[in-house]
Write an enzyme that holds these catalytic residues in place. Structure first.
Site, PDB file in Angstrom:
ATOM      1  N   GLY A 180     103.596  -7.353 130.825  1.00 18.36           N
ATOM      2  CA  GLY A 180     103.641  -8.404 131.821  1.00 18.36           C
ATOM      3  C   GLY A 180     103.153  -9.719 131.264  1.00 18.36           C
ATOM      4  N   GLU A 205     101.452  -5.519 126.143  1.00 19.00           N
ATOM      5  CA  GLU A 205     102.671  -6.214 125.715  1.00 19.00           C
ATOM      6  C   GLU A 205     102.864  -7.380 126.672  1.00 19.00           C
ATOM      7  OE1 GLU A 205     104.135  -5.606 123.085  1.00 19.00           O
ATOM      8  OE2 GLU A 205     103.685  -3.538 122.539  1.00 19.00           O
ATOM      9  N   CYS A 236     110.616 -11.119 127.193  1.00 22.61           N
ATOM     10  CA  CYS A 236     109.432 -11.535 126.443  1.00 22.61           C
ATOM     11  C   CYS A 236     109.815 -11.987 125.044  1.00 22.61           C
ATOM     12  CB  CYS A 236     108.406 -10.402 126.390  1.00 22.61           C
ATOM     13  SG  CYS A 236     109.063  -8.836 125.815  1.00 22.61           S
TER      14      CYS A 236
END
Length: 518
Positions: free
Chosen positions: A238, A260, A294
């Site tokens: 997140g 992560e 991401c």
């Protein structure tokens, strides 16, 4: 209801908890598709009491599962991969419906699940320890790895099933059970996946609670998970802000984390770069998943000698991107996940201008019959400085910053000496996930990959920042969290290491030559 939902066992109304049986008597969660803003269905979230029941069952399942031989655990994970192959199109379509990424990317995410199941199956026969030579005579030393326990998996909306698989496939092969708390924006993919895993477990006579699920509010169920000592490892994907909370709470109880978190990924474009390859990589990295990865490409650090040419090519490429319904063939960019995400992008564009940047293309909201629900935008290209506050932050949207380096009159060979400037700009952000350089010079490539180069967990040459493969460990440094998931030796995070010494002699010598008593 879409036909593929029926095949996945997703109903109009669904229970949000699983620990060998389905539970859910908490608040109702409406699930909205970003494709047109309509409601897909509802989920009854779990209460805190139901969470306690689920985690207790997950621990009970672990106690038995850990004693199953590792190759047999791997066989179950292999069968899970087989079952996922059978529903790849349907589950991929659900990812698209619920999250908004295009159909090819939705199915690609399911393929990641399949690939990690294959990897974990082979891994189940390779949980190796080491043997060491003891300094004491007639002693044998070695280390071994034991199953850890219940692994909490907190996943984000942008990869609603792959992140679960990266964690749960490895954890299952290692002898752990998992407790999954998915993002509230994408609960139906979690329910469908848990049902698939439960089917495979039941077919093998295995307690299906090794793959447990708890859909609930972060302020209640999420916090309870973080504080729960029955969960020795929490793997969370997140935002950096979320990661600070997870790390602090789990660390306070001396639990383990795999974090992560955010990325602020850049591509360095040197004068020797092949621009046809470079533009394709930038386009996929910046526009794919509507910039909601991401690993999305956020910054282009381009040598000033070819900056204008690269920008011109990017403007032409961006103008041809088909935007619309991600379930339709030919669409390359779907919607942002929520209206809040659209508003956050608009605010970010305002800040770019306030700080002195210039928008070269896009950024506006799209409306009309082809863009229902208000979730669609044009991808944005902006000229900016690396030190801008907005550039230092990660906006989870398709905004690409153009940042120049070097002397515009330098030749490609002379520009090699300027690569240090590009690397310094590259590293001057708080995040450190993925990175790339496009160059034909080995000196630039090796500098980027060396100790003085990229400070990211992933560094690529002549490919983009997105598209990590299962075989390599995935994760980053700095505010990205330092965690690693998926391939390589990431499995070690899901186990506990034990060093063993066996004295097979008749005397008791001490280490370091210590004499104690007669």
């Amino acid at each position: 209801m879409y036909d593929f939902l029926k095949k996945l066992g997703v109903d109009k109304d669904n229970l949000g908890g699983f620990g060998g049986e389905w539970l859910g008597s908490g608040p109702t969660l409406d699930v909205i598709t970003p494709i047109d803003g309509s409601k897909i269905g509802t989920v009854r979230q779990v209460t805190e009491a139901e969470y306690d029941k689920i985690v207790a069952r997950a621990h009970e399942a672990f106690v038995n599962w850990r004693m199953v031989p590792a190759p047999k655990r791997g066989e179950l994970v292999r069968q899970l991969g087989v079952r996922l192959r059978e529903v790849k199109q349907e589950l991929g379509a659900l990812v698209t419906l619920e999250m908004g990424k295009i159909r090819a990317e939705g199915e690609g995410e399911v393929q990641e699940m399949i690939d990690i199941c294959d990897f974990a199956c082979g891994l189940s026969r390779q949980l190796y320890g080491l043997t060491m030579h003891s300094e004491r005579p007639r002693h044998r030393m070695y280390e071994q790895w034991h199953p850890l326990g219940v692994v909490g998996v907190i996943s984000a909306f942008n990869f609603p099933v792959a992140v679960w698989a990266w964690n749960s496939a490895l954890a299952a092969a290692c002898g752990d059970s998992t407790l999954w708390k998915p993002a509230s924006k994408t609960p139906l993919t979690a329910i469908a996946t848990t049902k698939i895993a439960a089917e495979v477990c039941k077919a093998n006579g295995v307690d299906p609670a090794i793959f447990s699920l708890a859909i609930g509010k972060g302020s209640t169920v999420g916090e309870r998970l973080l504080h729960d000592k029955r969960v020795p490892l929490v793997s969370a994907t997140g935002s950096c802000q979320m990661g600070y909370r997870v790390g602090a709470v789990v660390g306070q109880r001396l639990g383990r984390t795999i974090l992560e978190l955010g990325g602020n990924n850049a591509i360095i474009v040197t004068p020797s770069a092949r621009l046809s390859m470079t533009v394709r990589a930038i386009l996929f990295g910046a526009v794919g998943t509507a910039g909601q990865r991401c690993t999305s490409t956020r910054r282009i650090i381009v040598h000033n000698s070819l900056r204008d040419e690269l920008v011109e090519r990017l403007l032409k490429a961006y103008a041809t991107v088909p935007i619309g319904n991600p379930l339709k063939e030919g669409t390359l960019m779907g919607p942002l996940v929520t209206l809040d995400a659209v508003e956050a992008m608009q605010q970010a564009i305002g800040r770019i201008k306030q700080e002195g940047g210039e928008v070269l293309y896009g950024g506006e909201k799209l409306s009309g019959a082809d863009y229902p629900g208000g979730h669609y935008v044009k991808p944005c290209i902006a000229v900016a400085e690396n030190e801008f506050k907005i550039v230092q932050d990660e906006t989870f949207a398709p905004i690409l910053y153009i940042i120049g380096y070097g002397n515009a009159k330098s030749t490609p060979q002379a520009a090699v000496d300027e690569i240090g400037e590009a690397i310094a700009l590259h590293n001057a952000v708080p995040q450190g996930l993925s990175s790339a350089i496009f160059t034909q010079y080995v000196l630039e490539a090796e500098a980027f990959l060396g100790h003085i180069g990229s400070d990211c967990g992933i560094a690529n040459v002549n490919i983009g920042t997105s598209g990590a493969e299962i075989g390599g460990a995935f994760g980053g440094e700095k505010e990205t969290g330092g965690g690693r998931e998926s391939g390589s030796d990431a499995w070690k995070a899901y186990m506990r290491r034990q060093t063993n010494t066996i004295n097979w002699g008749t005397e008791l010598p001490l280490a370091q030559g210590i004499k104690f008593g007669d």
